[in-house]
Design a protein around this motif. Structure first.
Motif, short mmCIF file in Angstrom:
data_model
loop_
_atom_site.label_atom_id
_atom_site.label_comp_id
_atom_site.label_asym_id
_atom_site.label_seq_id
_atom_site.Cartn_x
_atom_site.Cartn_y
_atom_site.Cartn_z
N UNK A 31 0.83 -1.20 0.00
CA UNK A 31 0.00 0.00 0.00
C UNK A 31 0.86 1.24 0.00
N UNK A 32 0.34 2.30 -0.60
CA UNK A 32 0.98 3.61 -0.56
C UNK A 32 -0.11 4.64 -0.29
N UNK A 33 0.10 5.45 0.74
CA UNK A 33 -0.83 6.52 1.09
C UNK A 33 -0.14 7.85 0.89
N UNK A 34 -0.86 8.82 0.35
CA UNK A 34 -0.36 10.18 0.22
C UNK A 34 -1.32 11.10 0.94
N UNK A 35 -0.78 11.96 1.79
CA UNK A 35 -1.64 12.88 2.52
C UNK A 35 -0.92 13.50 3.69
N UNK A 36 -1.71 14.04 4.60
CA UNK A 36 -1.15 14.65 5.80
C UNK A 36 -0.44 13.59 6.63
N UNK A 37 0.66 13.98 7.24
CA UNK A 37 1.52 13.05 7.98
C UNK A 37 0.73 12.21 9.01
N UNK A 38 -0.08 12.86 9.82
CA UNK A 38 -0.83 12.14 10.84
C UNK A 38 -1.89 11.23 10.22
N UNK A 39 -2.51 11.69 9.14
CA UNK A 39 -3.54 10.88 8.48
C UNK A 39 -2.92 9.62 7.88
N UNK A 40 -1.73 9.74 7.29
CA UNK A 40 -1.05 8.57 6.72
C UNK A 40 -0.70 7.59 7.83
N UNK A 41 -0.18 8.10 8.95
CA UNK A 41 0.16 7.23 10.08
C UNK A 41 -1.08 6.51 10.60
N UNK A 42 -2.18 7.23 10.74
CA UNK A 42 -3.42 6.62 11.22
C UNK A 42 -3.95 5.58 10.24
N UNK A 43 -3.83 5.85 8.95
CA UNK A 43 -4.30 4.90 7.93
C UNK A 43 -3.49 3.61 8.01
N UNK A 44 -2.19 3.73 8.18
CA UNK A 44 -1.33 2.54 8.28
C UNK A 44 -1.66 1.74 9.54
N UNK A 45 -1.88 2.41 10.65
CA UNK A 45 -2.23 1.71 11.89
C UNK A 45 -3.58 1.00 11.72
N UNK A 46 -4.54 1.69 11.11
CA UNK A 46 -5.86 1.07 10.88
C UNK A 46 -5.72 -0.15 9.96
N UNK A 47 -4.89 -0.05 8.93
CA UNK A 47 -4.68 -1.18 8.01
C UNK A 47 -4.05 -2.36 8.76
N UNK A 48 -3.04 -2.09 9.58
CA UNK A 48 -2.41 -3.16 10.36
C UNK A 48 -3.42 -3.83 11.27
N UNK A 49 -4.25 -3.03 11.94
CA UNK A 49 -5.27 -3.58 12.84
C UNK A 49 -6.27 -4.44 12.07
N UNK A 50 -6.68 -3.97 10.90
CA UNK A 50 -7.64 -4.71 10.09
C UNK A 50 -7.05 -6.03 9.59
N UNK A 51 -5.77 -6.03 9.26
CA UNK A 51 -5.12 -7.22 8.72
C UNK A 51 -4.63 -8.16 9.83
N UNK A 52 -4.53 -7.65 11.05
CA UNK A 52 -4.06 -8.47 12.16
C UNK A 52 -2.58 -8.83 12.05
N UNK A 53 -1.81 -7.98 11.39
CA UNK A 53 -0.38 -8.23 11.22
C UNK A 53 0.36 -6.91 11.23
N UNK A 54 1.63 -6.96 11.59
CA UNK A 54 2.44 -5.75 11.59
C UNK A 54 2.95 -5.47 10.18
N UNK A 55 2.78 -4.24 9.75
CA UNK A 55 3.24 -3.85 8.42
C UNK A 55 4.75 -3.62 8.38
N UNK A 56 5.28 -3.69 7.19
CA UNK A 56 6.68 -3.38 6.95
C UNK A 56 6.70 -1.99 6.34
N UNK A 57 7.02 -1.00 7.15
CA UNK A 57 6.86 0.39 6.75
C UNK A 57 8.08 0.95 6.05
N UNK A 58 7.81 1.88 5.16
CA UNK A 58 8.86 2.61 4.47
C UNK A 58 8.31 3.92 3.97
N UNK A 59 9.17 4.68 3.35
CA UNK A 59 8.76 5.96 2.77
C UNK A 59 9.22 5.96 1.32
N UNK A 60 8.33 6.44 0.46
CA UNK A 60 8.62 6.39 -0.96
C UNK A 60 8.27 7.72 -1.61
#
Length: 108
Positions: free
Chosen positions: A68-97
């Motif tokens: 996944x790649x999210x573009x937006x406000x810094x806090x919104x992107x962080x919240x989206x990634x946390x929500x995605x991890x919670x929904x998937x039940x797994x820890x994401x492998x984060x990076x910046x692109x």
């Protein structure tokens, strides 16, 4: 609808919105699991995600991980990634692109 009319016809406004999202589309995505880069990915509907300007996702052709790649406000992107991890039940492998596809992995 008065203000919308000043921005053009409905077709013009749709084209403007599409152009905005296309400008945010990265040239490629990089898998956080196996580091493979790929260009076959799609747009994710980000309506209802405050602060997210665009979201893209695909499946890594090498290892099958969801990327996944999210573009937006810094806090919104962080919240989206946390929500995605919670929904998937797994820890994401984060990076910046960047949009040109250069990628920096965040190692634990």
């Amino acid at each position: 609808m008065g203000q919308a009319k000043t921005r053009g016809t409905q077709d013009q406004r749709i084209a403007q919105a599409k152009a905005k999202v296309d400008a945010l589309r990265p040239a490629k995505m990089v898998c956080g699991a196996c580091k493979t880069s790929f260009t076959d990915f799609g747009l994710i509907d980000a309506r209802g995600m405050p602060g997210i300007h665009a979201a893209f996702g695909g499946v890594c052709p090498s290892c099958g991980e969801t990327v996944l790649a999210f573009s937006g406000d810094k806090d919104a992107v962080a919240n989206a990634m946390i929500a995605w991890q919670d929904a998937m039940g797994a820890e994401g492998k984060l990076g910046m692109q960047s949009r040109d596809g250069s990628h920096k992995f965040f190692e634990n």
